[in-house]
Design a protein around this motif. Structure first.
Motif, PDB file in Angstrom:
ATOM      1  N   THR A   1       0.844  -0.963   0.169  1.00 46.41           N
ATOM      2  CA  THR A   1      -0.014   0.087  -0.085  1.00 46.41           C
ATOM      3  C   THR A   1       0.780   0.917   0.088  1.00 46.41           C
ATOM      4  O   THR A   1       0.366   2.434  -0.092  1.00 46.41           O
ATOM      5  N   ILE A   2       2.148   1.175   0.269  1.00 44.41           N
ATOM      6  CA  ILE A   2       3.036   2.424   0.450  1.00 44.41           C
ATOM      7  C   ILE A   2       3.606   2.635  -1.034  1.00 44.41           C
ATOM      8  O   ILE A   2       3.965   1.697  -1.978  1.00 44.41           O
ATOM      9  N   ASP A   3       3.195   3.976  -1.465  1.00 46.11           N
ATOM     10  CA  ASP A   3       3.647   4.777  -2.653  1.00 46.11           C
ATOM     11  C   ASP A   3       5.243   5.001  -2.428  1.00 46.11           C
ATOM     12  O   ASP A   3       6.071   4.565  -3.201  1.00 46.11           O
ATOM     13  N   LYS A   4       5.456   5.586  -1.320  1.00 46.01           N
ATOM     14  CA  LYS A   4       7.036   6.193  -1.144  1.00 46.01           C
ATOM     15  C   LYS A   4       6.998   6.538   0.078  1.00 46.01           C
ATOM     16  O   LYS A   4       6.186   6.793   0.970  1.00 46.01           O
ATOM     17  N   VAL A   5       8.432   6.709   0.553  1.00 47.23           N
ATOM     18  CA  VAL A   5       9.052   7.077   2.054  1.00 47.23           C
ATOM     19  C   VAL A   5       9.710   8.239   1.711  1.00 47.23           C
ATOM     20  O   VAL A   5      10.660   8.234   1.028  1.00 47.23           O
ATOM     21  N   GLU A   6       9.412   9.412   2.584  1.00 44.87           N
ATOM     22  CA  GLU A   6      10.115  10.492   2.656  1.00 44.87           C
ATOM     23  C   GLU A   6      10.938  10.826   3.866  1.00 44.87           C
ATOM     24  O   GLU A   6      10.469  11.037   4.853  1.00 44.87           O
TER      25      GLU A   6
ATOM     26  N   ALA B   1     -11.731 -11.544  -9.776  1.00 39.94           N
ATOM     27  CA  ALA B   1     -11.868 -10.194  -9.980  1.00 39.94           C
ATOM     28  C   ALA B   1     -12.407  -9.527  -8.697  1.00 39.94           C
ATOM     29  O   ALA B   1     -12.208  -8.379  -8.241  1.00 39.94           O
ATOM     30  N   ASP B   2     -13.835 -10.065  -8.383  1.00 35.88           N
ATOM     31  CA  ASP B   2     -14.649  -9.468  -7.098  1.00 35.88           C
ATOM     32  C   ASP B   2     -13.959  -9.695  -6.178  1.00 35.88           C
ATOM     33  O   ASP B   2     -13.812  -8.733  -4.936  1.00 35.88           O
ATOM     34  N   VAL B   3     -13.290 -10.674  -5.666  1.00 40.07           N
ATOM     35  CA  VAL B   3     -12.498 -10.776  -4.359  1.00 40.07           C
ATOM     36  C   VAL B   3     -11.152  -9.911  -4.505  1.00 40.07           C
ATOM     37  O   VAL B   3     -11.179  -9.390  -3.421  1.00 40.07           O
ATOM     38  N   ASP B   4     -10.588  -9.538  -5.559  1.00 39.70           N
ATOM     39  CA  ASP B   4      -9.491  -8.695  -5.645  1.00 39.70           C
ATOM     40  C   ASP B   4      -9.787  -7.280  -5.200  1.00 39.70           C
ATOM     41  O   ASP B   4      -9.519  -6.452  -4.464  1.00 39.70           O
ATOM     42  N   ALA B   5     -11.002  -7.090  -6.036  1.00 39.43           N
ATOM     43  CA  ALA B   5     -11.472  -5.526  -5.597  1.00 39.43           C
ATOM     44  C   ALA B   5     -12.104  -5.340  -4.192  1.00 39.43           C
ATOM     45  O   ALA B   5     -11.810  -4.336  -3.577  1.00 39.43           O
ATOM     46  N   LYS B   6     -12.791  -6.456  -3.670  1.00 43.59           N
ATOM     47  CA  LYS B   6     -12.848  -6.266  -1.899  1.00 43.59           C
ATOM     48  C   LYS B   6     -11.793  -6.371  -1.166  1.00 43.59           C
ATOM     49  O   LYS B   6     -11.811  -5.577  -0.212  1.00 43.59           O
ATOM     50  N   LEU B   7     -10.913  -7.031  -1.539  1.00 42.47           N
ATOM     51  CA  LEU B   7      -9.662  -7.153  -0.629  1.00 42.47           C
ATOM     52  C   LEU B   7      -8.929  -5.761  -0.755  1.00 42.47           C
ATOM     53  O   LEU B   7      -8.316  -5.231   0.260  1.00 42.47           O
ATOM     54  N   ASP B   8      -8.822  -5.055  -1.983  1.00 42.95           N
ATOM     55  CA  ASP B   8      -8.183  -3.880  -2.056  1.00 42.95           C
ATOM     56  C   ASP B   8      -8.926  -2.898  -1.470  1.00 42.95           C
ATOM     57  O   ASP B   8      -8.570  -1.851  -0.589  1.00 42.95           O
TER      58      ASP B   8
ATOM     59  N   ARG C   1      -8.344  -2.896   2.392  1.00 42.25           N
ATOM     60  CA  ARG C   1      -7.147  -2.255   2.894  1.00 42.25           C
ATOM     61  C   ARG C   1      -7.181  -0.830   2.771  1.00 42.25           C
ATOM     62  O   ARG C   1      -6.446  -0.246   3.684  1.00 42.25           O
ATOM     63  N   SER C   2      -8.053  -0.208   2.202  1.00 44.29           N
ATOM     64  CA  SER C   2      -7.837   1.193   2.074  1.00 44.29           C
ATOM     65  C   SER C   2      -9.022   1.849   2.730  1.00 44.29           C
ATOM     66  O   SER C   2      -9.099   3.146   3.062  1.00 44.29           O
ATOM     67  N   SER C   3     -10.091   1.135   3.585  1.00 41.83           N
ATOM     68  CA  SER C   3     -11.189   1.785   4.117  1.00 41.83           C
ATOM     69  C   SER C   3     -10.770   2.198   5.487  1.00 41.83           C
ATOM     70  O   SER C   3      -9.920   1.500   6.237  1.00 41.83           O
ATOM     71  N   THR C   4     -11.124   3.297   5.963  1.00 44.38           N
ATOM     72  CA  THR C   4     -10.781   3.748   7.407  1.00 44.38           C
ATOM     73  C   THR C   4     -12.173   3.416   8.153  1.00 44.38           C
ATOM     74  O   THR C   4     -12.165   3.814   9.572  1.00 44.38           O
ATOM     75  N   ASP C   5     -13.241   2.814   7.766  1.00 41.48           N
ATOM     76  CA  ASP C   5     -14.420   2.495   8.413  1.00 41.48           C
ATOM     77  C   ASP C   5     -14.258   1.093   9.138  1.00 41.48           C
ATOM     78  O   ASP C   5     -14.178   0.311   8.202  1.00 41.48           O
ATOM     79  N   GLU C   6     -14.236   0.958  10.250  1.00 41.77           N
ATOM     80  CA  GLU C   6     -14.034  -0.468  11.010  1.00 41.77           C
ATOM     81  C   GLU C   6     -15.207  -1.312  10.580  1.00 41.77           C
ATOM     82  O   GLU C   6     -14.937  -2.577  10.116  1.00 41.77           O
ATOM     83  N   ASN C   7     -16.231  -0.879  10.543  1.00 45.24           N
ATOM     84  CA  ASN C   7     -17.525  -1.669  10.340  1.00 45.24           C
ATOM     85  C   ASN C   7     -17.361  -2.030   9.170  1.00 45.24           C
ATOM     86  O   ASN C   7     -18.003  -3.278   8.471  1.00 45.24           O
ATOM     87  N   LYS C   8     -17.125  -1.281   8.060  1.00 48.90           N
ATOM     88  CA  LYS C   8     -16.978  -1.334   6.491  1.00 48.90           C
ATOM     89  C   LYS C   8     -15.994  -2.598   6.231  1.00 48.90           C
ATOM     90  O   LYS C   8     -16.416  -3.709   5.423  1.00 48.90           O
ATOM     91  N   ARG C   9     -14.858  -2.498   6.791  1.00 50.33           N
ATOM     92  CA  ARG C   9     -13.948  -3.579   6.888  1.00 50.33           C
ATOM     93  C   ARG C   9     -14.408  -4.720   7.071  1.00 50.33           C
ATOM     94  O   ARG C   9     -14.204  -6.090   6.445  1.00 50.33           O
ATOM     95  N   THR C  10     -14.985  -4.942   8.065  1.00 52.95           N
ATOM     96  CA  THR C  10     -15.405  -6.219   8.824  1.00 52.95           C
ATOM     97  C   THR C  10     -16.746  -6.744   7.851  1.00 52.95           C
ATOM     98  O   THR C  10     -16.496  -8.188   7.524  1.00 52.95           O
TER      99      THR C  10
END
Length: 511
Positions: free
Chosen positions: A136-141, A440-447, A450-459
């Motif tokens: 998930t990391i793009d770069k480190v500065e 593809a559907d599982v891939d999209a949900k995994l992604d 990973r990026s959701s900040t909503d705990e309930n949504k992630r669960t």
């Protein structure tokens, strides 16, 4: 146990302290006195000691290197090489680094070292087997000598947690560049509580205490990680006083330790790998979901757990366990139904079954016995299985490269992150080194998870992923192992749910 997002966001607010280490004499292989030398017997040797390129657990390298974030005895995130962290914006995390720390070769620890250590893992050209944990990391500065910004491709609430894992352990840039990756993996240098001494391949790794460790010199002054493949031999070595801790105690050996006068059994339930049978789902016959479902129905997991493993594991239908954030209970899996298995095989065009090779390796509890039972159970529905026991170091190379057989045994866990993302992403996301599944559907949900900040949504997303994966059956989920350690009565130490062996926390019992 579960790791909540709140804990990850608020943990960076305190420092760790230790009492000064004791001094005294010691005898190798015993721990009766202070200034300890101890030996830890493990089932296998390391294949390398570079934390960015591991293909095994990090029990050894975790003692040589440090991460920015650590876990205490309650698995709570606490400061390590970072004294604090915060989220600056949706894509940026800021870490403030500990000053006055040096690598054991004298190189300074600073922001450039952190950047270098991450860059070498996330660089696609490196093909690091650990990259999925930090992808998930793009770069480190490096903002200044002691401030680092970690910038992600999408919002990632797990960045503090990811910086507790070995792909983010910090290496010395100058030394790593001078010696190159191959030599660094054989003669590592870190900032951790222990310094590398020697690696006798196939036999042992020896470390000695870092007297200048920023968190205080450890009480254990020398530790030898000894490779003892045979479980009964490891236990005999413990009971004879040749080693002080052993991992991977087999079911039949538990009672020997429990009845011993000089050792005890340390048990951590569901802290081990989740063991499963994997399929290459783009290869016949496993490209047909009916075949995969049939083989799930053909395996009597309950009998394997009860009779072969003697209760040393817990049946599961998912890689996500109760210790992980995102666990929403056990999803409904496949009942043992060989007649249903035969029906599905016939519907898929295999009324007489087929022949296949099952690759396995001796990393898991009684894994060879389990593989043979699986072969017998599949034979009953017409599938002929040749069990191929692959040597450990070879398997570590084959599996990440996708060169194992079309059907294989593997184990996985969330390890230090204690989060569903680490438990399933690398195994189910297409394109990942350890995944042989494409959806593809599982891939999209995994992604998205990973990026959701909503705990309930992630669960909720992880529940949807598990339900879809169960139906699609790209794996035969078997069980999650309990962890059993044998420990000398002269030591204060117990196993952890993250399976780490933090030697710096081991002390001698007072007489």
């Amino acid at each position: 146990m579960s790791l909540t997002l709140l804990a990850a966001l608020t943990a960076g607010c305190s420092t760790v302290s230790k009492e000064p280490a004791a001094t005294g004499e010691s005898t190798p292989g015993t721990a009766a006195e202070q200034n300890l030398d101890i030996t830890i017997g493990r089932a296998f040797d390391v294949s390398g000691l570079d934390p960015g390129f591991l293909t095994e657990n990090a029990q050894v390298v975790d003692n040589i290197f440090d991460t920015l974030v650590k876990r205490d005895e309650n698995e709570k995130l606490i400061p390590g090489l970072a004294t604090s962290w915060k989220q600056v914006d949706d894509l940026t995390w800021e870490f403030k680094l500990r000053e006055g720390v040096s690598f054991t070769n004298g190189e300074p620890f600073n922001a450039e070292a952190v950047k270098y250590s991450l860059d070498r893992v996330i660089d696609p050209a490196s093909n690091a087997p650990t990259a999925s944990y930090v992808s998930t990391i793009d770069k480190v500065e490096a903002i200044d000598d002691y401030t680092v910004h970690v910038i992600t491709k999408k919002p990632d609430p797990l960045i503090p947690t990811r910086f507790n894992r070995y792909p983010t352990e910090v290496v010395p840039p100058k030394y790593a560049e001078e010696v190159g990756q191959e030599e660094f993996a054989q003669k590592p240098i870190g900032t951790g509580p222990y310094k590398f001494v020697s690696w006798d391949k196939g036999s042992n790794v020896v470390l000695e205490a870092n007297a200048d460790y920023w968190n205080g010199a450890p009480e254990v002054k020398k530790v030898t990680f000894r490779s003892i493949p045979e479980a009964s031999t490891r236990v005999s070595a413990l009971l004879n006083g040749e080693v002080d801790i052993v991992t991977g105690v087999s079911p039949e050996d538990r009672s020997k330790i429990e009845s011993s006068s000089n050792a005890r059994l340390s048990t951590v339930e569901r802290a081990g790998n989740t063991v499963y049978v994997g399929f290459k789902t783009d290869v016949k016959p496993f490209n047909d979901p009916k075949v995969r479902q049939a083989l799930n129905y053909a395996i009597d997991v309950d009998t394997i757990v009860d009779k072969v493993l003697q209760g040393a594991a817990v049946r599961t239908n998912s890689l996500i366990g109760p210790k992980d954030f995102g666990y929403a209970g056990e999803p409904e899996g496949y009942n043992y139904d060989p007649e249903k298995a035969k029906q599905l095989l016939a519907e898929a065009g295999y009324p007489d079954g087929f022949s296949i090779t099952l690759d396995t390796v001796s990393w898991y509890i009684k894994n060879t016995d389990v593989a043979q039972v699986i072969a017998e159970q599949l034979k009953a529905v017409g599938v002929t299985v040749k069990v191929n026991n692959v040597e450990s170091s070879v398997y570590r190379t084959l599996v990440p490269a996708g060169k194992q057989s079309d059907m294989y045994v593997l184990g996985w866990s969330s390890t230090n992150t204690l989060d569903a993302d680490a438990a399933i992403y690398a195994i189910l996301r297409s394109g990942e080194s350890y995944s042989t599944y494409h959806n593809a559907d599982v891939d999209a949900k995994l992604d998205e998870a990973r990026s959701s900040t909503d705990e309930n949504k992630r669960t909720e997303l992880y529940k949807e992923i598990q339900d879809e994966v169960i139906k699609d059956a790209p794996r035969i989920f078997l069980y999650q192992e309990n962890q059993y350690y044998g420990v000398s009565d002269s030591l204060n130490w117990d196993g952890r749910v993250d399976t780490s062996i933090q030697v710096s926390t081991i002390t001698a019992k007072t007489q």
